[in-house]
Enzyme design. Structure first.
Site, PDB file in Angstrom:
ATOM      1  N   SER A  13       0.842  -1.212   0.000  1.00  0.00           N
ATOM      2  CA  SER A  13       0.000   0.000   0.000  1.00  0.00           C
ATOM      3  C   SER A  13       0.873   1.256   0.000  1.00  0.00           C
ATOM      4  O   SER A  13       0.482   2.291  -0.552  1.00  0.00           O
ATOM      5  CB  SER A  13      -0.961  -0.005   1.188  1.00  0.00           C
ATOM      6  OG  SER A  13      -0.275   0.095   2.407  1.00  0.00           O
ATOM      7  N   MET A  89      10.703  -6.795   4.783  1.00  0.00           N
ATOM      8  CA  MET A  89      10.747  -7.410   6.111  1.00  0.00           C
ATOM      9  C   MET A  89      12.075  -8.081   6.478  1.00  0.00           C
ATOM     10  O   MET A  89      12.164  -8.751   7.495  1.00  0.00           O
ATOM     11  CB  MET A  89       9.583  -8.405   6.282  1.00  0.00           C
ATOM     12  CG  MET A  89       8.210  -7.740   6.227  1.00  0.00           C
ATOM     13  SD  MET A  89       8.036  -6.282   7.285  1.00  0.00           S
ATOM     14  CE  MET A  89       7.743  -7.109   8.853  1.00  0.00           C
ATOM     15  N   ASN A 106      14.023   3.853   5.072  1.00  0.00           N
ATOM     16  CA  ASN A 106      13.083   2.839   5.552  1.00  0.00           C
ATOM     17  C   ASN A 106      11.900   3.507   6.250  1.00  0.00           C
ATOM     18  O   ASN A 106      12.046   4.534   6.911  1.00  0.00           O
ATOM     19  CB  ASN A 106      13.796   1.931   6.562  1.00  0.00           C
ATOM     20  CG  ASN A 106      12.889   0.849   7.122  1.00  0.00           C
ATOM     21  OD1 ASN A 106      12.221   0.133   6.383  1.00  0.00           O
ATOM     22  ND2 ASN A 106      12.856   0.719   8.447  1.00  0.00           N
ATOM     23  N   HIS A 108       9.036   2.956   9.099  1.00  0.00           N
ATOM     24  CA  HIS A 108       8.764   2.090  10.259  1.00  0.00           C
ATOM     25  C   HIS A 108       7.532   2.612  11.007  1.00  0.00           C
ATOM     26  O   HIS A 108       7.431   3.825  11.264  1.00  0.00           O
ATOM     27  CB  HIS A 108       9.973   2.061  11.194  1.00  0.00           C
ATOM     28  CG  HIS A 108       9.778   1.144  12.358  1.00  0.00           C
ATOM     29  ND1 HIS A 108       9.563  -0.216  12.201  1.00  0.00           N
ATOM     30  CD2 HIS A 108       9.728   1.380  13.689  1.00  0.00           C
ATOM     31  CE1 HIS A 108       9.406  -0.765  13.384  1.00  0.00           C
ATOM     32  NE2 HIS A 108       9.496   0.170  14.308  1.00  0.00           N
TER      33      HIS A 108
HETATM   34  C1  GRF Z   1       4.012  -0.914   6.901  1.00  0.00           C
HETATM   35  O1  GRF Z   1       3.269  -0.745   8.081  1.00  0.00           O
HETATM   36  C2  GRF Z   1       5.476  -0.716   7.165  1.00  0.00           C
HETATM   37  O2  GRF Z   1       5.763   0.311   8.036  1.00  0.00           O
HETATM   38  C3  GRF Z   1       5.788  -2.050   7.784  1.00  0.00           C
HETATM   39  O3  GRF Z   1       5.144  -2.969   6.942  1.00  0.00           O
HETATM   40  C4  GRF Z   1       3.946  -2.358   6.458  1.00  0.00           C
HETATM   41  C5  GRF Z   1       3.923  -2.502   4.963  1.00  0.00           C
HETATM   42  O4  GRF Z   1       2.677  -2.189   4.425  1.00  0.00           O
HETATM   43  N1  GRF Z   1       7.193  -2.244   7.985  1.00  0.00           N
HETATM   44  P1  GRF Z   1       2.458  -2.163   2.836  1.00  0.00           P
HETATM   45  O5  GRF Z   1       3.060  -3.449   2.277  1.00  0.00           O
HETATM   46  O6  GRF Z   1       3.124  -0.942   2.278  1.00  0.00           O
HETATM   47  O7  GRF Z   1       0.977  -2.135   2.668  1.00  0.00           O
END
Ligand code: GRF
Length: 197
Positions: A13, A89, A106, A108
């Site tokens: 997203s 991740m 990054n 977070h």
């Molecule tokens: C986000 O909340 C990011 O901060 C975390 O993983 C999620 C990824 O969401 N580390 P998306 O894949 O961008 O929807």
């Protein structure tokens, strides 16, 4: 237009937010998971993708450091001005950072120094339920070897409401992330102001 490479592991997203804002030319999306929905988003938009899973690399005798260097090599081919970890991740070893062709940032879902690592939103909600905090937030930072640390490029606070469950808080957090990430990438890639002298 500036070139960025976005690394994802899941829904994408935040990748979508970058795509929609058109702040940069997304020249490559890298995922460590073949089933990441973000890959579909990229494909639909005609953006090049590549899937680099860690498990088979290790099974074939590769090391974590050589995997990270391989990811950096794939990213380098795309010649990015900026590398954005948006829900990626894996924690990178120095061998990614040493071989990365540009700055790495990054996203977070916590404020600086709070809740580093996995399940940050869940842990913030648990802390709020214990009465320890009333807000959490999101941040974008430069990547250094330490997890979810490094020079902070932007933050946004997110209140935790007494009525929040994990889904409600996560929805508010993701909305804040989408806005902040676009803002930081835009700022980072903006041309320097022309000096009047
Ligand atoms: C986000 O909340 C990011 O901060 C975390 O993983 C999620 C990824 O969401 N580390 P998306 O894949 O961008 O929807």
């Amino acid at each position: 237009m500036n070139r960025i490479v976005v690394l994802i592991s899941g829904g994408g997203s935040n990748l979508q937010a970058l795509m929609d804002a058109r702040v940069a030319d997304i020249v490559l999306v890298v995922s460590n998971r073949a089933d990441a929905f973000g890959l579909e988003r990229a494909n639909k938009a005609g953006i090049a993708t590549c899937v680099l899973p860690l498990k088979p690399w290790l099974a074939a005798g590769g090391t974590r450091a050589s995997y990270d260097a391989d990811v950096a090599e794939h990213v380098s081919v795309a010649q990015p001005d900026l590398i954005v970890l948006a829900g990626w991740m894996h924690v990178f070893s120095p061998s990614f950072l040493d071989n990365a062709p540009s700055k790495v940032i990054n996203l977070h879902p916590a404020l600086p120094g709070k809740f580093p690592g996995a399940r940050a939103i869940e842990r913030a909600l648990a802390a709020a339920i214990r009465g320890e905090i009333a807000e959490t937030g999101v941040m974008v930072h430069e990547v250094i070897p330490e997890v979810d640390a490094g020079p902070v490029l932007g933050t946004a606070a997110v209140p935790i409401l007494p009525t929040d469950d994990l889904a409600a808080l996560a929805t508010r957090m993701h909305a804040a992330e989408h806005e902040l990430l676009v803002e930081v990438v835009r700022k980072h890639l903006a041309p320097p102001p022309v000096s009047s002298s």
